[in-house]
Motif scaffolding. Sequence first.
Motif, PDB file in Angstrom:
ATOM      1  N   THR A 107      26.354 -26.191 -36.843  1.00 27.33           N
ATOM      2  CA  THR A 107      25.803 -25.796 -38.141  1.00 27.33           C
ATOM      3  C   THR A 107      24.489 -25.033 -37.988  1.00 27.33           C
ATOM      4  O   THR A 107      24.205 -24.116 -38.771  1.00 27.33           O
ATOM      5  N   LEU A 108      23.688 -25.376 -36.972  1.00 28.10           N
ATOM      6  CA  LEU A 108      22.448 -24.629 -36.740  1.00 28.10           C
ATOM      7  C   LEU A 108      22.754 -23.203 -36.274  1.00 28.10           C
ATOM      8  O   LEU A 108      22.048 -22.264 -36.652  1.00 28.10           O
ATOM      9  N   TRP A 109      23.798 -23.067 -35.463  1.00 26.85           N
ATOM     10  CA  TRP A 109      24.225 -21.723 -35.049  1.00 26.85           C
ATOM     11  C   TRP A 109      24.668 -20.911 -36.269  1.00 26.85           C
ATOM     12  O   TRP A 109      24.310 -19.734 -36.407  1.00 26.85           O
ATOM     13  N   TYR A 110      25.445 -21.549 -37.157  1.00 28.20           N
ATOM     14  CA  TYR A 110      25.858 -20.816 -38.353  1.00 28.20           C
ATOM     15  C   TYR A 110      24.669 -20.505 -39.249  1.00 28.20           C
ATOM     16  O   TYR A 110      24.639 -19.458 -39.903  1.00 28.20           O
ATOM     17  N   GLN A 111      23.669 -21.369 -39.277  1.00 29.56           N
ATOM     18  CA  GLN A 111      22.484 -21.108 -40.079  1.00 29.56           C
ATOM     19  C   GLN A 111      21.803 -19.819 -39.640  1.00 29.56           C
ATOM     20  O   GLN A 111      21.302 -19.043 -40.468  1.00 29.56           O
ATOM     21  N   LYS A 112      21.780 -19.555 -38.331  1.00 31.30           N
ATOM     22  CA  LYS A 112      21.209 -18.297 -37.835  1.00 31.30           C
ATOM     23  C   LYS A 112      22.014 -17.100 -38.327  1.00 31.30           C
ATOM     24  O   LYS A 112      21.448 -16.078 -38.716  1.00 31.30           O
ATOM     25  N   LEU A 113      23.340 -17.239 -38.307  1.00 30.58           N
ATOM     26  CA  LEU A 113      24.189 -16.166 -38.827  1.00 30.58           C
ATOM     27  C   LEU A 113      23.947 -15.953 -40.316  1.00 30.58           C
ATOM     28  O   LEU A 113      23.905 -14.806 -40.798  1.00 30.58           O
ATOM     29  N   TYR A 114      23.795 -17.038 -41.045  1.00 38.68           N
ATOM     30  CA  TYR A 114      23.534 -16.971 -42.479  1.00 38.68           C
ATOM     31  C   TYR A 114      22.229 -16.245 -42.766  1.00 38.68           C
ATOM     32  O   TYR A 114      22.164 -15.353 -43.618  1.00 38.68           O
ATOM     33  N   LEU A 115      21.169 -16.599 -42.045  1.00 42.41           N
ATOM     34  CA  LEU A 115      19.872 -15.954 -42.253  1.00 42.41           C
ATOM     35  C   LEU A 115      19.933 -14.475 -41.881  1.00 42.41           C
ATOM     36  O   LEU A 115      19.296 -13.637 -42.537  1.00 42.41           O
ATOM     37  N   ARG A 116      20.710 -14.150 -40.849  1.00 39.95           N
ATOM     38  CA  ARG A 116      20.872 -12.738 -40.471  1.00 39.95           C
ATOM     39  C   ARG A 116      21.552 -11.953 -41.586  1.00 39.95           C
ATOM     40  O   ARG A 116      21.136 -10.840 -41.936  1.00 39.95           O
ATOM     41  N   ASP A 117      22.600 -12.542 -42.175  1.00 39.93           N
ATOM     42  CA  ASP A 117      23.304 -11.869 -43.268  1.00 39.93           C
ATOM     43  C   ASP A 117      22.412 -11.725 -44.499  1.00 39.93           C
ATOM     44  O   ASP A 117      22.442 -10.699 -45.181  1.00 39.93           O
ATOM     45  N   VAL A 118      21.637 -12.773 -44.803  1.00 42.16           N
ATOM     46  CA  VAL A 118      20.729 -12.703 -45.951  1.00 42.16           C
ATOM     47  C   VAL A 118      19.701 -11.602 -45.751  1.00 42.16           C
ATOM     48  O   VAL A 118      19.383 -10.831 -46.675  1.00 42.16           O
TER      49      VAL A 118
ATOM     50  N   SER B  45      22.147 -29.963 -42.477  1.00 42.43           N
ATOM     51  CA  SER B  45      22.877 -30.274 -41.251  1.00 42.43           C
ATOM     52  C   SER B  45      22.534 -31.677 -40.771  1.00 42.43           C
ATOM     53  O   SER B  45      23.420 -32.476 -40.437  1.00 42.43           O
ATOM     54  N   PHE B  46      21.240 -31.992 -40.730  1.00 45.26           N
ATOM     55  CA  PHE B  46      20.814 -33.313 -40.271  1.00 45.26           C
ATOM     56  C   PHE B  46      21.135 -34.386 -41.305  1.00 45.26           C
ATOM     57  O   PHE B  46      21.504 -35.519 -40.958  1.00 45.26           O
ATOM     58  N   TYR B  47      21.026 -34.037 -42.587  1.00 42.62           N
ATOM     59  CA  TYR B  47      21.357 -35.011 -43.635  1.00 42.62           C
ATOM     60  C   TYR B  47      22.844 -35.371 -43.588  1.00 42.62           C
ATOM     61  O   TYR B  47      23.217 -36.537 -43.736  1.00 42.62           O
ATOM     62  N   SER B  48      23.701 -34.375 -43.357  1.00 42.99           N
ATOM     63  CA  SER B  48      25.140 -34.637 -43.315  1.00 42.99           C
ATOM     64  C   SER B  48      25.497 -35.564 -42.164  1.00 42.99           C
ATOM     65  O   SER B  48      26.376 -36.423 -42.290  1.00 42.99           O
ATOM     66  N   VAL B  49      24.825 -35.396 -41.016  1.00 38.22           N
ATOM     67  CA  VAL B  49      25.076 -36.288 -39.883  1.00 38.22           C
ATOM     68  C   VAL B  49      24.702 -37.719 -40.255  1.00 38.22           C
ATOM     69  O   VAL B  49      25.421 -38.676 -39.931  1.00 38.22           O
ATOM     70  N   ALA B  50      23.585 -37.873 -40.960  1.00 34.62           N
ATOM     71  CA  ALA B  50      23.139 -39.213 -41.354  1.00 34.62           C
ATOM     72  C   ALA B  50      24.161 -39.886 -42.267  1.00 34.62           C
ATOM     73  O   ALA B  50      24.391 -41.100 -42.171  1.00 34.62           O
ATOM     74  N   THR B  51      24.788 -39.116 -43.156  1.00 31.31           N
ATOM     75  CA  THR B  51      25.763 -39.704 -44.075  1.00 31.31           C
ATOM     76  C   THR B  51      27.004 -40.218 -43.348  1.00 31.31           C
ATOM     77  O   THR B  51      27.717 -41.087 -43.869  1.00 31.31           O
ATOM     78  N   PHE B  52      27.291 -39.678 -42.144  1.00 30.65           N
ATOM     79  CA  PHE B  52      28.438 -40.159 -41.383  1.00 30.65           C
ATOM     80  C   PHE B  52      28.046 -41.139 -40.293  1.00 30.65           C
ATOM     81  O   PHE B  52      28.899 -41.848 -39.757  1.00 30.65           O
ATOM     82  N   ALA B  53      26.752 -41.176 -39.944  1.00 29.29           N
ATOM     83  CA  ALA B  53      26.305 -42.148 -38.944  1.00 29.29           C
ATOM     84  C   ALA B  53      26.471 -43.569 -39.473  1.00 29.29           C
ATOM     85  O   ALA B  53      26.884 -44.473 -38.732  1.00 29.29           O
ATOM     86  N   GLY B  54      26.172 -43.778 -40.755  1.00 28.85           N
ATOM     87  CA  GLY B  54      26.328 -45.100 -41.362  1.00 28.85           C
ATOM     88  C   GLY B  54      27.763 -45.586 -41.352  1.00 28.85           C
ATOM     89  O   GLY B  54      28.063 -46.681 -40.837  1.00 28.85           O
ATOM     90  N   PRO B  55      28.711 -44.794 -41.904  1.00 26.83           N
ATOM     91  CA  PRO B  55      30.105 -45.227 -41.876  1.00 26.83           C
ATOM     92  C   PRO B  55      30.671 -45.404 -40.468  1.00 26.83           C
ATOM     93  O   PRO B  55      31.606 -46.178 -40.277  1.00 26.83           O
ATOM     94  N   ALA B  56      30.120 -44.678 -39.477  1.00 31.74           N
ATOM     95  CA  ALA B  56      30.620 -44.818 -38.108  1.00 31.74           C
ATOM     96  C   ALA B  56      30.062 -46.063 -37.429  1.00 31.74           C
ATOM     97  O   ALA B  56      30.784 -46.788 -36.731  1.00 31.74           O
ATOM     98  N   LEU B  57      28.772 -46.330 -37.622  1.00 29.83           N
ATOM     99  CA  LEU B  57      28.132 -47.457 -36.947  1.00 29.83           C
ATOM    100  C   LEU B  57      28.338 -48.778 -37.696  1.00 29.83           C
ATOM    101  O   LEU B  57      28.370 -49.842 -37.078  1.00 29.83           O
ATOM    102  N   GLY B  58      28.458 -48.703 -39.024  1.00 22.95           N
ATOM    103  CA  GLY B  58      28.586 -49.919 -39.826  1.00 22.95           C
ATOM    104  C   GLY B  58      29.720 -50.836 -39.411  1.00 22.95           C
ATOM    105  O   GLY B  58      29.513 -52.049 -39.199  1.00 22.95           O
ATOM    106  N   PRO B  59      30.958 -50.313 -39.271  1.00 19.27           N
ATOM    107  CA  PRO B  59      32.059 -51.210 -38.879  1.00 19.27           C
ATOM    108  C   PRO B  59      31.855 -51.834 -37.500  1.00 19.27           C
ATOM    109  O   PRO B  59      32.272 -52.976 -37.269  1.00 19.27           O
ATOM    110  N   ILE B  60      31.223 -51.093 -36.590  1.00 20.43           N
ATOM    111  CA  ILE B  60      31.004 -51.625 -35.236  1.00 20.43           C
ATOM    112  C   ILE B  60      29.995 -52.767 -35.276  1.00 20.43           C
ATOM    113  O   ILE B  60      30.240 -53.862 -34.750  1.00 20.43           O
TER     114      ILE B  60
END
Length: 399
Positions: free
Chosen positions: A267-278, A99-114
């Motif tokens: 995504t963290l909320w869904y992670q809790k649902l995922y762990l509950r299902d597992v 979840s945090f890694y995915s945000v980082a991958t979009f932080a660059g493309p968002a901040l770079g042009p600015i």
Amino acid sequence: LLSRLAFANVIPLSLFLLSYVAGPWCWSPLSEAYGLRPFFVLGSLGLTAFLGASAAAPNYGALLVLRFFSGFFGAVPMTNSGALTGDIWHAKERGTAMSFYSVATFAGPALGPIIGSFAAYRLSWHWAFIIPCLFSAVLCIAVLFFLPEIYPPVLISRLARQLRKETGDERIRSALELAEMKSRGTPRVQRFRAEAWRLLGTPIVMISTEPIVAAVAAFASCCYALIYLLFEGYPVIFSEVHHLGPGYSSLPFLSILVGAIISVPVTLWYQKLYLRDVKREGRHTPEQRLPPALAGGPMIVVSFLWLGWGGIVPTLSGVLQGVGSVLIFRSMQTYLIDAYERNAASALASNVVARSIAGALFPLFAPALFHRLGVQWGCTLLAGCMFLLVPVPFLFERY
């Protein structure tokens, strides 16, 4: 003349992304053979060096060459970071890290042009490369001193060497060492060809023979390409249509970053649902990673329709774009890692190559698309492209 200038402005970006095609074929299989740390170090050093050289490029041709090699070395984290998280975190905890890694991958493309547009407008174009070079240098130091080797097969090989030294028992061998010993009996040329194919051919084989890898690559590529198409689309939309000045026409990229940040609690909320299902089922399957992608696709479709036809605060359409993109990338990457744990780096490399080709090509026709079709119908066409791929995660979950 203006169309030629616009095309020339896009080429450095497209060439940078196109070099991501060459990088993964090299970095991911080599990392699976020799470990992750050496190539993270090499990649960060190379990226820093070529970014610095780009700032001093004497002419346009030299800049294109330097941008290509910047992307080639910069492809290391794009290719191997997903596999790195797979090695560090257990499958049950992997979703939170991604979840945090995915945000980082979009932080660059968002901040770079600015940052780049304001630096070029207020200072000079050189600072559009100097600033990321300084940032890359800091990351390079962090990688050099704080990133250990964590790839299990390489760690097992090191342990085997240590045990042989302590016990004197030469029979203690790791799987990597046994594979290397097995190849020594063949002629050198044949051995080189076999080793090159084993290392470099794995991503090709996976995307050619694994329908899952190919479908994920197509889905993620469309999402990724649309993000990079906006690099050239936003200046047209917000500068020519909404009359924002230089630099300010790039500020709408902040909405994509806001959307990416908003996706974290989702995504963290869904992670809790995922762990509950597992816990309830007593096992985990790769398909349990897919629900976020089911919502992400329609969000991107709506975001483009809003950008083209909404009329009310079109900048906010980027929030949906950011949320949907992170949901898709987080879901698809964890899905591939869970499905191909041993060859996760090569599976992700196939994905990076496909989406980099798409990301390099789409910006090339962005100005012409919006100039000829107009913003409304251009955005409708892009929404339609994404709509065609929305069923992909539904098919994975069903079949």
